[in-house]
Write an enzyme that holds these catalytic residues in place. Sequence first.
Site, PDB file in Angstrom:
ATOM      1  N   ASN A  45      -1.469   3.666   7.337  1.00 22.42           N
ATOM      2  CA  ASN A  45      -0.654   4.475   6.693  1.00 22.42           C
ATOM      3  C   ASN A  45       0.166   5.198   7.508  1.00 22.42           C
ATOM      4  OD1 ASN A  45      -3.089   5.925   6.852  1.00 22.42           O
ATOM      5  ND2 ASN A  45      -2.387   7.279   5.049  1.00 22.42           N
ATOM      6  N   GLU A  64       2.638   8.521   7.877  1.00 25.83           N
ATOM      7  CA  GLU A  64       3.497   9.627   6.894  1.00 25.83           C
ATOM      8  C   GLU A  64       4.397  10.205   7.673  1.00 25.83           C
ATOM      9  OE1 GLU A  64       0.342  12.213   5.677  1.00 25.83           O
ATOM     10  OE2 GLU A  64      -0.506  10.731   4.261  1.00 25.83           O
ATOM     11  N   CYS A  72       2.493   2.975   3.098  1.00 27.91           N
ATOM     12  CA  CYS A  72       0.981   2.780   3.205  1.00 27.91           C
ATOM     13  C   CYS A  72       0.382   1.926   4.270  1.00 27.91           C
ATOM     14  CB  CYS A  72       0.713   2.001   1.702  1.00 27.91           C
ATOM     15  SG  CYS A  72       0.842   3.499   0.323  1.00 27.91           S
ATOM     16  N   GLU A  74      -1.439  -0.917   3.634  1.00 27.57           N
ATOM     17  CA  GLU A  74      -1.230  -2.177   3.169  1.00 27.57           C
ATOM     18  C   GLU A  74       0.176  -2.751   3.333  1.00 27.57           C
ATOM     19  OE1 GLU A  74      -2.283   0.252   1.557  1.00 27.57           O
ATOM     20  OE2 GLU A  74      -3.641  -0.145  -0.298  1.00 27.57           O
ATOM     21  N   CYS A 102      -2.087   1.217  -4.106  1.00 27.42           N
ATOM     22  CA  CYS A 102      -0.942   1.763  -5.025  1.00 27.42           C
ATOM     23  C   CYS A 102      -0.372   0.773  -5.772  1.00 27.42           C
ATOM     24  CB  CYS A 102      -0.289   2.736  -4.116  1.00 27.42           C
ATOM     25  SG  CYS A 102       1.105   2.025  -3.335  1.00 27.42           S
ATOM     26  N   CYS A 150       2.287  -1.326  -3.111  1.00 27.28           N
ATOM     27  CA  CYS A 150       1.648  -2.060  -2.372  1.00 27.28           C
ATOM     28  C   CYS A 150       1.095  -3.388  -3.210  1.00 27.28           C
ATOM     29  CB  CYS A 150       0.318  -1.563  -1.760  1.00 27.28           C
ATOM     30  SG  CYS A 150       0.955  -0.233  -0.359  1.00 27.28           S
TER      31      CYS A 150
HETATM   32  N1  THU Z   1      -2.007   5.191   1.061  1.00 28.03           N
HETATM   33  C1  THU Z   1      -2.211   3.958   1.569  1.00 28.03           C
HETATM   34  O1  THU Z   1      -2.101   3.776   2.567  1.00 28.03           O
HETATM   35  N2  THU Z   1      -2.433   2.989   0.573  1.00 28.03           N
HETATM   36  C2  THU Z   1      -2.640   3.161  -0.714  1.00 28.03           C
HETATM   37  O2  THU Z   1      -2.737   2.014  -1.396  1.00 28.03           O
HETATM   38  C3  THU Z   1      -2.421   4.365  -1.228  1.00 28.03           C
HETATM   39  C4  THU Z   1      -2.043   5.712  -0.466  1.00 28.03           C
HETATM   40  C5  THU Z   1      -1.464   6.503   1.591  1.00 28.03           C
HETATM   41  C6  THU Z   1      -0.131   7.126   1.733  1.00 28.03           C
HETATM   42  C7  THU Z   1      -0.383   8.453   2.245  1.00 28.03           C
HETATM   43  O3  THU Z   1      -0.396   8.329   3.473  1.00 28.03           O
HETATM   44  C8  THU Z   1      -1.948   8.805   1.795  1.00 28.03           C
HETATM   45  O4  THU Z   1      -2.628   7.511   1.723  1.00 28.03           O
HETATM   46  C9  THU Z   1      -2.131   9.574   0.828  1.00 28.03           C
HETATM   47  O5  THU Z   1      -1.442   9.201  -0.256  1.00 28.03           O
END
Ligand code: THU
Length: 124
Positions: free
Chosen positions: A40, A42, A51, A53, A84, A87
Amino acid sequence: MDNLIAEAKKARENAYAPYSKFKVGAAVLTGDGKIFTGCNVENSSYGLSICAERTAIFNAVSAGYKKFTKIAVVTDTEPPASPCGACRQVIFEFGDDIEVIMANLKGDVKIKKIDELLKDGFKL
Ligand code: THU
């Protein structure tokens, strides 16, 4: 499967998550046995974050791969986190039979097919 989880775990170390502090790693296996990873990433403008994935899948697609059999996702949670909704839809785009392997740092593993995680996913 263990190798895919190990690669996702390594990718997780590269996560850029200064805001949520929630690191995620992913690794996708192509039909011909190659592995592409992602973490991920940000942003100060939170909505621009991506994310792990989707990073892994976009990484693979950018390299010319579109057939995937499995994707592993690693988090430091109990139980292992599942992808999520956004994804799930992106994974589903490349096949309703893709196996989603959810793992944590402790070694717990949950496995589900993408069409079980995303019922009636959107298809054009
Ligand atoms: N996140 C992912 O990388 N994958 C997911 O399926 C859910 C959330 C990340 C996004 C963000 O950087 C952090 O987790 C918190 O939501």
